[in-house]
Design a protein around this motif. Structure first.
Motif, PDB file in Angstrom:
ATOM      1  N   ALA A   1       7.853   0.301   9.759  1.00  0.00           N
ATOM      2  CA  ALA A   1       8.960   0.070   8.824  1.00  0.00           C
ATOM      3  C   ALA A   1      10.234   0.678   9.392  1.00  0.00           C
ATOM      4  O   ALA A   1      10.274   1.862   9.718  1.00  0.00           O
TER       5      ALA A   1
ATOM      6  N   THR B   1       6.269  -3.554   2.793  1.00  0.00           N
ATOM      7  CA  THR B   1       5.501  -2.901   3.858  1.00  0.00           C
ATOM      8  C   THR B   1       4.015  -3.097   3.602  1.00  0.00           C
ATOM      9  O   THR B   1       3.242  -3.414   4.526  1.00  0.00           O
TER      10      THR B   1
ATOM     11  N   GLY C   1       6.891   4.804  10.220  1.00  0.00           N
ATOM     12  CA  GLY C   1       8.201   4.492   9.675  1.00  0.00           C
ATOM     13  C   GLY C   1       9.273   5.390  10.231  1.00  0.00           C
ATOM     14  O   GLY C   1       9.043   6.581  10.454  1.00  0.00           O
TER      15      GLY C   1
ATOM     16  N   GLY D   1      12.586   4.129   6.489  1.00  0.00           N
ATOM     17  CA  GLY D   1      11.269   3.529   6.605  1.00  0.00           C
ATOM     18  C   GLY D   1      10.152   4.552   6.633  1.00  0.00           C
ATOM     19  O   GLY D   1       9.016   4.250   6.248  1.00  0.00           O
TER      20      GLY D   1
END
Length: 251
Positions: A33, A86, A105, A109
């Protein structure tokens, strides 16, 4: 070569992704992410995922709603949308027979993958890189617009050369996000990575995440790195560290 893919977001528009296929023996699969208004092709996303792929861990990285090659309007999204999409990316990979065990992430993220792990049973390991302890930390990007957005409902938002629309629901959603409780009840292995010289998201955030987490938890200092991991081989180094750390959780 990365494989270009599309999958449907939880709000309807299609999201564009790239699958970095593992080289050699397949050790496992993961989803990445990206940061606040960044994307799948930024240095942190691209270099970390490619390094993991070189070490046998296939990775799906994707553009969030209205960013990069994805469809939709970024202004209709929120932190909750990012978290849910996600988890949707994990389901997309698993529908093709790839068991996803790892979430990674960067920045905003990093907060999202901690929250998204709660939505997908198969996740065993979560790695955050330069993540904020409170998702609302992103308000420093648009603090000059806050009063206008709260009064009028939205305002044009220019960041990194992108012209976006920031709406009230985004601000309200990110302020309500309780990452502390998501960290405390994660029940997965957590790797916290952060640079002590990060001037965008200070390293105090890493300390707060680490203190809130329960074992198994690990911390690695990314000495010399900037927030976006653009210096030297810092992103590749982060990928190598994640690869070694995640090994017990991939099978």
């Amino acid at each position: 070569m990365a494989e270009r893919v599309w999958f449907t977001s939880t709000s309807g528009p299609r999201l564009a992704g790239l699958i970095d296929h593992p080289e050699g023996r397949v050790r496992g699969w993961g989803v990445f992410a990206h940061g606040f208004t960044l994307g799948k092709d930024t240095p942190a996303a691209s270099r970390i995922c490619k390094q993991l792929a070189r070490e046998g861990i296939g990775m799906l990285r994707f553009d969030n709603l209205g960013l990069g090659d994805s469809e939709g309007d970024w202004g209709n999204g929120s932190f909750s949308h990012k978290v849910e999409d996600t988890a949707q990316a994990v389901r997309f990979l698993e529908e093709s027979g790839r068991d996803v065990r790892l979430l990674v992430g960067h920045s905003f993220g990093g907060a999202a993958v901690i929250a998204a792990a709660h939505l997908v049973d198969g996740i065993r390991a979560v790695a955050s890189v330069a993540a904020p302890y409170e998702p609302a930390h992103v308000e420093h990007n648009y603090d000059a617009l806050l009063e206008r957005i709260l009064a009028e409902g939205e305002a044009p938002f220019l960041i990194g050369g992108k012209a976006l629309t920031l709406r009230r629901h985004f601000i309200e959603d990110v302020r309500q996000a309780d990452l502390h409780e998501r960290i405390r009840t994660l029940h997965r292995a957590l790797l916290v990575m952060h640079s002590p010289t990060d001037n965008t998201v200070g390293i105090t955030n890493a300390s707060q995440i680490f203190r809130a987490a329960r074992h198994p938890r690990s911390f690695v200092s990314l000495e010399g790195a900037d927030h976006l991991l653009t210096k030297g081989d810092q992103a590749k180094r982060a990928g190598r560290i994640i690869s070694a750390w995640a090994d017990p959780y991939l099978s």
